[in-house]
Design a protein around this motif. Sequence first.
Motif, PDB file in Angstrom:
ATOM      1  N   ARG A 199       0.636  -0.947  -0.336  1.00 46.93           N
ATOM      2  CA  ARG A 199       0.064   0.056  -0.328  1.00 46.93           C
ATOM      3  C   ARG A 199       0.704   1.159   0.428  1.00 46.93           C
ATOM      4  O   ARG A 199       1.962   1.373   1.178  1.00 46.93           O
ATOM      5  CB  ARG A 199      -0.459  -0.131   1.343  1.00 46.93           C
ATOM      6  CG  ARG A 199      -1.629  -1.569   1.687  1.00 46.93           C
ATOM      7  CD  ARG A 199      -2.595  -1.523   2.470  1.00 46.93           C
ATOM      8  NE  ARG A 199      -3.873  -0.218   2.850  1.00 46.93           N
ATOM      9  CZ  ARG A 199      -4.604  -0.562   2.030  1.00 46.93           C
ATOM     10  NH1 ARG A 199      -5.199  -1.834   1.562  1.00 46.93           N
ATOM     11  NH2 ARG A 199      -5.764   0.026   1.776  1.00 46.93           N
TER      12      ARG A 199
ATOM     13  N   ILE B 279      -0.825  -0.816  -4.063  1.00 43.06           N
ATOM     14  CA  ILE B 279      -2.080  -0.297  -4.072  1.00 43.06           C
ATOM     15  C   ILE B 279      -2.247   1.162  -3.311  1.00 43.06           C
ATOM     16  O   ILE B 279      -1.378   1.474  -2.339  1.00 43.06           O
ATOM     17  CB  ILE B 279      -3.462  -0.944  -3.196  1.00 43.06           C
ATOM     18  CG1 ILE B 279      -3.369  -1.870  -3.347  1.00 43.06           C
ATOM     19  CG2 ILE B 279      -4.409  -0.352  -2.677  1.00 43.06           C
ATOM     20  CD1 ILE B 279      -3.921  -2.748  -1.941  1.00 43.06           C
TER      21      ILE B 279
ATOM     22  N   VAL C   4      -3.030   4.787  -1.849  1.00 53.19           N
ATOM     23  CA  VAL C   4      -4.268   5.311  -0.808  1.00 53.19           C
ATOM     24  C   VAL C   4      -3.811   6.319  -0.149  1.00 53.19           C
ATOM     25  O   VAL C   4      -2.638   6.907  -1.033  1.00 53.19           O
ATOM     26  CB  VAL C   4      -4.225   4.664  -0.050  1.00 53.19           C
ATOM     27  CG1 VAL C   4      -4.569   2.834   0.004  1.00 53.19           C
ATOM     28  CG2 VAL C   4      -2.868   4.386   0.627  1.00 53.19           C
TER      29      VAL C   4
END
Length: 361
Positions: free
Chosen positions: A245, A277, A279
């Motif tokens: 992330r 990912i 974020v």
Amino acid sequence: MKIIHTGDVHLGSAMRNLPPEKARLRKEEIIDGFRRLCAYAKAQGVAAVLIAGDLFDENTPTTSLKKEVFSMIAEAKPACFFYVSGNHDDEFSYSEALPENLYLFSQNHGWKSYDLPENVTITGLDSKYLDEGKYKELSLKKDRFNIVVLHGDISQGERKNTETISLRRLQNNHIDYLALGHIHIPTLTAERLDSRGTYRYCGCLEGRGFDECGKKGFFLLNVADGKLESETFLSFSKRELIEIRVDISACNTYYDVERTAFSAVQNVKRENVVRLILVGQHTAGLKKDLPLLSHRLCENFFFAKISDESRVFIDYAAFLNDLSERGEFVREVGRYEMNEEIRSEIIDVGLKALAGEEIDL
Ligand SMILES: [Mn+2]
């Protein structure tokens, strides 16, 4: 006596989550993984290889795949393979002759035991035959080192469905080691079954999807004098799937996003498969250009995938007295009742449109 606990190899898996040419390569790598395991078993003098289900990805592996796998097993002699079927290969059929050193279970729909030297007994049941009545039929000799091989989801209480293994019903049955398959994450530290035995899942041999991240391999057990002397996890996969992330809240330009992304993956080895990912909350109008970022990451790893969970942050106060079209647009969108996440997305796209930028929806 050395014993390998493996399972969930899923040979023949189509690997549809990868682009076609990489999927073909990866499919072969999974087969190679099992070949390496067989070679390891032979080279290291492993007496028994426990396969806790789902050796094949489906019930109807091609004839060529079966031939290949059976020949790997035959070549690993004198190692013996004990194969319980799982939920993917539960109707697995074979017309060809099986290698002499491959032992199956449940030909009579019940438990089957094999006695090995050094007081070791391996008992198993194909997953589709494990019903409530079968627990009562399990009869193990107290003075043997008993290994039981099963495939399914464990449950501490009662059995919930056909794929559930009731641990409670297996307790106090003289089991020393319960070799499980079905969950693709290895149980690194074996769990206690009862005062005598332990249980664990071996995990899959190679990760296939991002729900199978982390180290994959098999367990090498050493049983001596009726005792489990050692149990070691051997990380054995060719590639690892890694999910990271990365917070892009501080990014203002595409270059910032790319730099942040690459710094997050700097310790990931090139041969691995990465899912990044994104974020955080970033400023409106940030160009993320996911196709470009994905392309650049793919040049650096076997494969990379990007998921965007980042959200745009709109500083409404900053637009309050903004007399430009931009300010008017933000205030206008602010008047409607809607989900805040959707509002932010609309403003982000609108501000990009007003700035004459490319928009990918
Ligand atoms: Mn399974």
